[in-house]
Enzyme design. Structure first.
Site, short mmCIF file in Angstrom:
data_model
loop_
_atom_site.label_atom_id
_atom_site.label_comp_id
_atom_site.label_asym_id
_atom_site.label_seq_id
_atom_site.Cartn_x
_atom_site.Cartn_y
_atom_site.Cartn_z
N ASP A 121 52.18 39.58 23.65
CA ASP A 121 51.29 38.37 25.44
C ASP A 121 52.54 36.67 24.66
O ASP A 121 52.89 36.05 25.48
CB ASP A 121 50.02 38.20 25.62
CG ASP A 121 49.82 39.64 25.62
OD1 ASP A 121 49.60 40.74 25.34
OD2 ASP A 121 49.35 39.70 27.18
N ASP B 63 50.72 41.79 32.52
CA ASP B 63 49.21 41.87 33.44
C ASP B 63 49.00 43.36 33.07
O ASP B 63 49.53 44.50 33.38
CB ASP B 63 49.85 41.47 34.48
CG ASP B 63 48.34 42.11 36.02
OD1 ASP B 63 47.61 41.04 35.27
OD2 ASP B 63 48.99 43.00 36.43
N THR C 73 46.41 45.16 30.76
CA THR C 73 46.71 45.38 28.92
C THR C 73 46.60 46.92 28.95
O THR C 73 46.87 47.37 28.04
CB THR C 73 45.61 43.85 28.69
OG1 THR C 73 45.65 42.79 29.03
CG2 THR C 73 45.79 44.11 27.05
N LYS D 6 50.08 47.24 41.53
CA LYS D 6 50.40 47.86 42.75
C LYS D 6 50.84 47.22 43.91
O LYS D 6 51.34 48.12 44.77
CB LYS D 6 48.22 47.32 42.99
CG LYS D 6 47.65 48.62 42.44
CD LYS D 6 46.61 48.30 41.76
CE LYS D 6 45.85 47.17 41.20
NZ LYS D 6 45.98 47.43 39.41
N LYS E 131 41.52 44.13 47.19
CA LYS E 131 40.88 43.57 46.03
C LYS E 131 39.16 42.62 46.23
O LYS E 131 39.41 41.35 47.23
CB LYS E 131 42.02 43.54 44.74
CG LYS E 131 40.97 43.28 43.90
CD LYS E 131 41.72 42.30 42.47
CE LYS E 131 40.53 42.07 41.05
NZ LYS E 131 41.80 41.10 40.56
N ASP F 225 47.81 36.32 38.27
CA ASP F 225 47.90 37.57 38.57
C ASP F 225 48.06 38.29 40.54
O ASP F 225 48.18 38.85 40.47
CB ASP F 225 46.15 38.12 38.68
CG ASP F 225 45.93 38.28 37.30
OD1 ASP F 225 46.21 38.73 36.13
OD2 ASP F 225 44.78 37.64 36.45
N1 LIG Z 1 35.63 41.25 35.58
C1 LIG Z 1 37.45 41.15 36.35
N2 LIG Z 1 37.24 41.28 37.97
C2 LIG Z 1 38.16 41.68 38.34
N3 LIG Z 1 39.12 41.24 38.10
C3 LIG Z 1 39.23 41.31 36.01
C4 LIG Z 1 38.74 41.19 35.77
N4 LIG Z 1 38.72 41.19 34.18
C5 LIG Z 1 40.50 41.05 33.93
N5 LIG Z 1 39.97 40.36 35.28
C6 LIG Z 1 42.13 40.60 35.84
O1 LIG Z 1 42.49 41.51 36.03
C7 LIG Z 1 43.79 41.90 35.40
C8 LIG Z 1 43.94 43.81 35.56
O2 LIG Z 1 43.64 44.25 36.63
P1 LIG Z 1 43.89 45.62 36.99
O3 LIG Z 1 44.43 45.39 38.42
O4 LIG Z 1 45.51 45.44 35.81
O5 LIG Z 1 43.19 46.67 36.21
S1 LIG Z 1 42.61 48.10 36.17
O6 LIG Z 1 43.56 48.01 35.41
O7 LIG Z 1 44.24 48.63 37.06
O8 LIG Z 1 41.89 48.70 36.44
C9 LIG Z 1 43.50 41.68 34.65
O9 LIG Z 1 44.90 40.51 33.60
P2 LIG Z 1 45.55 40.45 32.54
O10 LIG Z 1 44.31 40.10 31.69
O11 LIG Z 1 46.77 39.72 32.85
O12 LIG Z 1 46.22 41.80 32.01
C10 LIG Z 1 42.86 40.00 35.01
O13 LIG Z 1 43.18 39.32 34.75
MG LIG Z 2 47.26 39.61 34.50
MG LIG Z 3 47.80 38.66 30.99
MG LIG Z 4 44.30 39.08 29.64
#
Ligand SMILES: Nc1ncnc2c1ncn2[C@@H]1O[C@H](COP(=O)(O)OS(=O)(=O)O)[C@@H](OP(=O)(O)O)[C@H]1O
Ligand SMILES: [Mg+2]
Ligand SMILES: [Mg+2]
Ligand SMILES: [Mg+2]
Length: 385
Positions: free
Chosen positions: A79, A174, A176, A296, A310, A322
């Site tokens: 990242d 995005d 992780t 998605k 969402k 995001d």
């Molecule tokens: N608690 C909570 N609620 C809502 N969203 C959150 C939360 N925590 C994290 N994030 C953000 O969600 C990003 C990952 O979402 P995803 O849709 O990939 O989640 S999942 O893996 O499909 O369940 C993730 O993005 P990245 O950090 O870039 O991976 C976050 O920005």
């Molecule tokens: Mg993200």
């Molecule tokens: Mg990220």
């Molecule tokens: Mg992150």
């Protein structure tokens, strides 16, 4: 991606730098998956929240949770490296004085005295990545870069956006969890001008290319592994959202982690009020497609699914990186993205999607979107009776 000529150069550079970032991620993910024998060791937050664990390699144990303390920093080398690379390339191309970047990762952890190993790994990855830049037709700074230049490049991404001027918006990786599972993730770069997203590029290295349709102003193209002539835009084909207008026939795309979504509206709508349930209403035909990350949105843009909703848990504020690139791509492909009140997402108010009404509703078109918003309202009102 917007194809407005006004942003032709920006789009060109954005596509190329996202390609480079995808290439970096693919190398790291392949190593990760082969080291842990297939990525299947990662438990979900549902299983073991908040501090579930994952074995990334024989020598590294990784803890991933909601708090930054429990994250294993090694996993963020990619990242930081992507953030530095994008920052350096944009500065080199447009002049650092003209470039404002809003991005997810900060430089504090990396600057700490005990982070020497991490920093060395980032410096190595950035220099390797930059060495490939000419293959992608990008200009790079002269010579190998040292730690101070790389830290500076990362810390330059400290803009907080806003209603005026041009701001690049970057989520270096995005999804992780999808990444460490050897599954879906995305690299997202957008450009906001005067509060509006004017272009978006989403790199989805693990998303299959299959549909042969389209007519919009959004494109998808296979990843090209840097050769003399980067076949952009020649190998890109236009994409278009699904024509579906019937919620009963639509497929919903959902996050993999239930912890990332509300379940508030969801469970309310499943209460005993006999209310129209927005979620079951639109997922009768097939099981939801559950994928990590902004993939998605990409799945809607290219016509593979029709709906993504969402509703983050209360207290969670959605960040612009995001959503910015992905929203632009869906809109250019003919889809609609709003909050649950039907208003456009507001990218003009800094790091967060301020004023967001309950959550996000993305649909393949205006007619279906209207029905889904009505269903969400019905669920909401019935659950508040
Ligand atoms: N608690 C909570 N609620 C809502 N969203 C959150 C939360 N925590 C994290 N994030 C953000 O969600 C990003 C990952 O979402 P995803 O849709 O990939 O989640 S999942 O893996 O499909 O369940 C993730 O993005 P990245 O950090 O870039 O991976 C976050 O920005
Ligand atoms: Mg993200
Ligand atoms: Mg990220
Ligand atoms: Mg992150």
């Amino acid at each position: 991606m917007g194809k407005d000529d006004k942003y032709a150069e920006e789009l060109e550079v954005a596509v190329r730098v996202v390609h480079m970032a995808c290439s970096l991620c693919q190398r790291v993910q392949q190593k990760l998956v082969s080291d842990n024998g297939g990525g299947g060791h990662v438990k979900s937050k549902d299983d073991d929240s908040p501090g579930y664990c994952c074995r990334m390699s024989s020598s590294v144990k990784v803890f991933i949770g909601d708090s930054s303390e429990s994250r294993v920093k090694n996993n963020y080398v990619k990242d930081w490296s992507i953030q530095a690379t994008v920052s350096l390339i944009l500065s080199e191309t447009f002049g650092s004085e003209n470039v404002s970047i809003v991005a997810e990762e900060d430089v504090q952890t990396l600057s700490k005295a005990d982070s020497e190993g991490l920093l060395a790994a980032v410096v190595k990855a950035v220099n390797e990545c930059l060495a490939e830049a000419p293959k992608y037709g990008l200009r790079i700074p002269d010579g190998a870069l040292g730690t101070s230049q790389i830290l500076e490049a990362i810390s330059r991404c400290n803009s907080s956006g806003g209603p005026t001027g041009r701001h690049w918006v970057l989520d270096p990786v995005d999804g992780t969890l999808g990444f460490v599972r050897g599954d879906q993730y995305a690299i997202a770069l957008a450009l906001i001008e005067d509060g509006k997203v004017v272009l978006g590029v989403l790199g989805c290295p693990n998303y299959p290319l299959k549909k042969e349709k389209g007519a919009g102003e959004a494109w998808m193209q296979p990843l090209i592994h840097g050769n003399k002539k980067l076949e952009w835009p020649n190998s890109a084909r236009q994409i278009r959202v699904s024509p579906c207008v019937d919620p009963a026939l639509a497929t919903v795309c959902e996050p993999v982690e239930r912890a990332n979504t509300d379940q508030v509206l969801y469970s309310r709508s499943r209460s005993d009020h006999g209310a129209l349930d927005a979620f079951t209403y639109c997922s009768r035909r097939t099981e939801p497609m559950r994928v990590h990350s902004m993939v998605k949105y990409a799945a809607i843009a290219c016509g593979d699914v029709e709906i993504f909703m969402k509703f983050a848990r209360s207290g969670y504020k959605e960040k612009i990186w995001d959503h910015a690139a992905a929203v632009n791509i869906i809109e250019e492909a003919g889809g609609v993205v709003t909050d649950a009140g039907g208003l456009s997402l507001d990218f003009s108010r800094g790091l967060y999607l301020e004023g967001l009404d309950r959550g996000i509703v993305a649909c393949c078109g205006a007619r279906l979107h209207k029905k889904i918003i009505a269903a969400v309202y019905a669920s909401w009102e019935a659950s508040n009776l």
